[in-house]
Design a protein around this motif. Structure first.
Motif, mmCIF file in Angstrom:
data_model
loop_
_atom_site.group_PDB
_atom_site.id
_atom_site.type_symbol
_atom_site.label_atom_id
_atom_site.label_comp_id
_atom_site.label_asym_id
_atom_site.label_seq_id
_atom_site.Cartn_x
_atom_site.Cartn_y
_atom_site.Cartn_z
ATOM 1 N N GLY A 75 0.759 -1.250 0.063
ATOM 2 C CA GLY A 75 -0.075 -0.123 0.006
ATOM 3 C C GLY A 75 0.952 1.320 -0.033
ATOM 4 O O GLY A 75 2.135 1.280 0.163
ATOM 5 N N GLN A 76 0.314 2.176 -0.248
ATOM 6 C CA GLN A 76 0.994 3.563 -0.345
ATOM 7 C C GLN A 76 1.449 4.093 0.832
ATOM 8 O O GLN A 76 2.544 4.821 0.708
ATOM 9 N N GLY A 77 1.171 3.729 1.859
ATOM 10 C CA GLY A 77 1.791 4.006 3.228
ATOM 11 C C GLY A 77 2.954 3.407 3.303
ATOM 12 O O GLY A 77 3.810 4.196 3.975
ATOM 13 N N ASN A 78 2.940 2.301 3.097
ATOM 14 C CA ASN A 78 4.512 1.616 3.361
ATOM 15 C C ASN A 78 5.292 2.141 2.180
ATOM 16 O O ASN A 78 6.371 2.247 2.505
ATOM 17 N N THR A 79 4.958 2.452 1.030
ATOM 18 C CA THR A 79 5.715 3.069 0.079
ATOM 19 C C THR A 79 6.407 4.414 0.572
ATOM 20 O O THR A 79 7.408 4.628 0.332
ATOM 21 N N LEU A 80 5.412 5.144 1.031
ATOM 22 C CA LEU A 80 5.790 6.448 1.479
ATOM 23 C C LEU A 80 6.703 6.408 2.780
ATOM 24 O O LEU A 80 7.739 7.072 2.782
ATOM 25 N N SER A 81 6.480 5.652 3.626
ATOM 26 C CA SER A 81 7.360 5.274 4.867
ATOM 27 C C SER A 81 8.707 4.754 4.356
ATOM 28 O O SER A 81 9.857 5.409 4.825
ATOM 29 N N GLU A 82 8.867 3.740 3.679
ATOM 30 C CA GLU A 82 9.903 3.134 2.970
ATOM 31 C C GLU A 82 10.946 4.425 2.282
ATOM 32 O O GLU A 82 11.858 4.405 2.529
ATOM 33 N N CYS A 83 10.205 5.216 1.447
ATOM 34 C CA CYS A 83 10.777 6.312 0.621
ATOM 35 C C CYS A 83 11.322 7.296 1.766
ATOM 36 O O CYS A 83 12.474 7.703 1.565
ATOM 37 N N MET A 84 10.582 7.857 2.907
ATOM 38 C CA MET A 84 11.033 8.644 3.865
ATOM 39 C C MET A 84 12.448 8.104 4.641
ATOM 40 O O MET A 84 13.363 8.933 4.838
ATOM 41 N N ARG A 85 12.323 7.033 5.087
ATOM 42 C CA ARG A 85 13.438 6.249 5.596
ATOM 43 C C ARG A 85 14.772 6.259 4.825
ATOM 44 O O ARG A 85 15.947 6.645 4.938
ATOM 45 N N VAL A 86 14.522 5.967 3.521
ATOM 46 C CA VAL A 86 15.544 5.886 2.295
ATOM 47 C C VAL A 86 16.213 7.239 2.407
ATOM 48 O O VAL A 86 17.634 7.105 2.130
ATOM 49 N N LEU A 87 15.281 8.185 2.162
ATOM 50 C CA LEU A 87 15.933 9.474 1.864
ATOM 51 C C LEU A 87 16.409 10.014 3.188
ATOM 52 O O LEU A 87 16.994 11.393 3.189
ATOM 53 N N ALA A 88 16.240 9.741 4.591
ATOM 54 C CA ALA A 88 16.426 10.438 5.698
ATOM 55 C C ALA A 88 17.781 10.835 5.806
ATOM 56 O O ALA A 88 17.961 12.119 6.259
ATOM 57 N N PRO A 89 18.751 10.147 5.404
ATOM 58 C CA PRO A 89 20.361 10.396 5.619
ATOM 59 C C PRO A 89 20.443 12.001 4.857
ATOM 60 O O PRO A 89 21.603 12.665 5.089
ATOM 61 N N ARG A 90 19.742 12.182 3.725
ATOM 62 C CA ARG A 90 20.208 13.545 3.086
ATOM 63 C C ARG A 90 19.613 14.841 3.887
ATOM 64 O O ARG A 90 20.010 15.727 3.554
ATOM 65 N N LYS A 91 18.576 14.415 4.700
ATOM 66 C CA LYS A 91 18.065 15.599 5.767
ATOM 67 C C LYS A 91 17.672 16.901 5.036
ATOM 68 O O LYS A 91 18.060 18.057 5.307
ATOM 69 N N GLU A 92 16.973 16.580 4.066
ATOM 70 C CA GLU A 92 16.293 17.631 3.095
ATOM 71 C C GLU A 92 14.851 17.639 3.161
ATOM 72 O O GLU A 92 14.134 16.624 3.385
ATOM 73 N N PRO A 93 14.243 18.771 2.945
ATOM 74 C CA PRO A 93 12.855 18.889 2.812
ATOM 75 C C PRO A 93 12.385 17.801 1.504
ATOM 76 O O PRO A 93 13.280 17.729 0.471
ATOM 77 N N ILE A 94 11.196 17.334 1.812
ATOM 78 C CA ILE A 94 10.667 16.516 0.482
ATOM 79 C C ILE A 94 9.342 16.896 0.227
ATOM 80 O O ILE A 94 8.582 17.055 0.904
ATOM 81 N N LEU A 95 9.197 17.166 -1.192
ATOM 82 C CA LEU A 95 7.855 17.610 -1.583
ATOM 83 C C LEU A 95 7.358 16.263 -2.370
ATOM 84 O O LEU A 95 7.942 15.730 -3.368
ATOM 85 N N VAL A 96 6.083 15.724 -1.949
ATOM 86 C CA VAL A 96 5.507 14.379 -2.412
ATOM 87 C C VAL A 96 4.553 14.751 -3.282
ATOM 88 O O VAL A 96 3.613 15.577 -2.985
ATOM 89 N N MET A 97 4.823 14.122 -4.464
ATOM 90 C CA MET A 97 3.679 14.175 -5.485
ATOM 91 C C MET A 97 2.998 12.907 -5.951
ATOM 92 O O MET A 97 3.631 12.114 -6.037
ATOM 93 N N LEU A 98 1.783 12.776 -6.477
ATOM 94 C CA LEU A 98 1.370 11.583 -6.896
ATOM 95 C C LEU A 98 1.125 11.375 -8.358
ATOM 96 O O LEU A 98 0.974 12.530 -9.012
#
Length: 193
Positions: A75-98
């Motif tokens: 589901g989308q929730g898992n995809t979103l959380s996975e993405c946030m965790r993978v990108l976390a080391p960059r410490k940047e704002p994230i703009l999410v679009m569908l």
């Protein structure tokens, strides 16, 4: 700033990959990438799952990275959380679009970025004629709140749980995504861009 395009779903209600649907001369994924080519977005990450190989063929921008979700089928929730965790080391704002929101335009992305520049600690949420929806801009300091997101959960529970850190930007355009064959017909008949 990182622009994230979620395009990992299997499009079960539509019966074909949303990202590959043509509106005018471009597929939804190509059109979405064009919208995300905004100033201040340094990198675009396309999150893929189902139908990833034919979508990858359409991604040719220099600033675009592909993240292959391992949890897209949950589901989308898992995809979103996975993405946030993978990108976390960059410490940047994230703009999410569908990928299935063809009503989103460059002007919406720019307005969200301007709002973020004025209030960098707020989560910026789009509101299309009162319908809250991505694009959503999440400062790094709040991304951990999405690390455990699960299932088909979209952003709704997030902003309902954290209204104190959220700011809404109102737009005149109607919210109408592309989820069903009726939506596809509507967009193909009314597309003039």
């Amino acid at each position: 700033m990182i622009g994230v395009l979620l395009a990992a779903g299997s499009s079960s209600r539509l019966g074909e990959p949303k990202a590959l649907i043509n509106l005018g001369q471009k597929t939804l994924v190509e059109r979405s990438l064009q919208v995300l080519q905004a100033p201040f977005i340094d990198t675009i990450v396309v999150v893929l799952g189902a139908e990833k190989e034919p979508i990858k063929v359409l991604i040719s921008h220099e600033r675009v990275e592909v993240l292959e979700s391992q949890e897209w089928h949950l589901g989308q929730g898992n995809t979103l959380s996975e993405c946030m965790r993978v990108l976390a080391p960059r410490k940047e704002p994230i703009l999410v679009m569908l990928v299935d929101t063809p009503f989103v335009q460059e002007k919406h992305i720019e307005a969200i970025i301007v709002a973020h520049q004025k209030n960098p600690s707020q989560v910026i949420i789009s509101s299309f004629q009162g319908q809250s929806s991505p694009p959503v801009l999440i400062p790094f300091e709040h991304q951990h709140k999405l690390y455990e997101w699960k299932g088909d959960k979209g952003f709704g529970p997030f902003w309902k749980s954290h209204p104190d850190i959220c700011q809404w930007i109102s737009f005149d355009e109607e919210y109408r995504d592309l989820d069903t064959t009726e939506d596809k017909k509507y967009w193909q008949e009314n597309w003039d861009k």
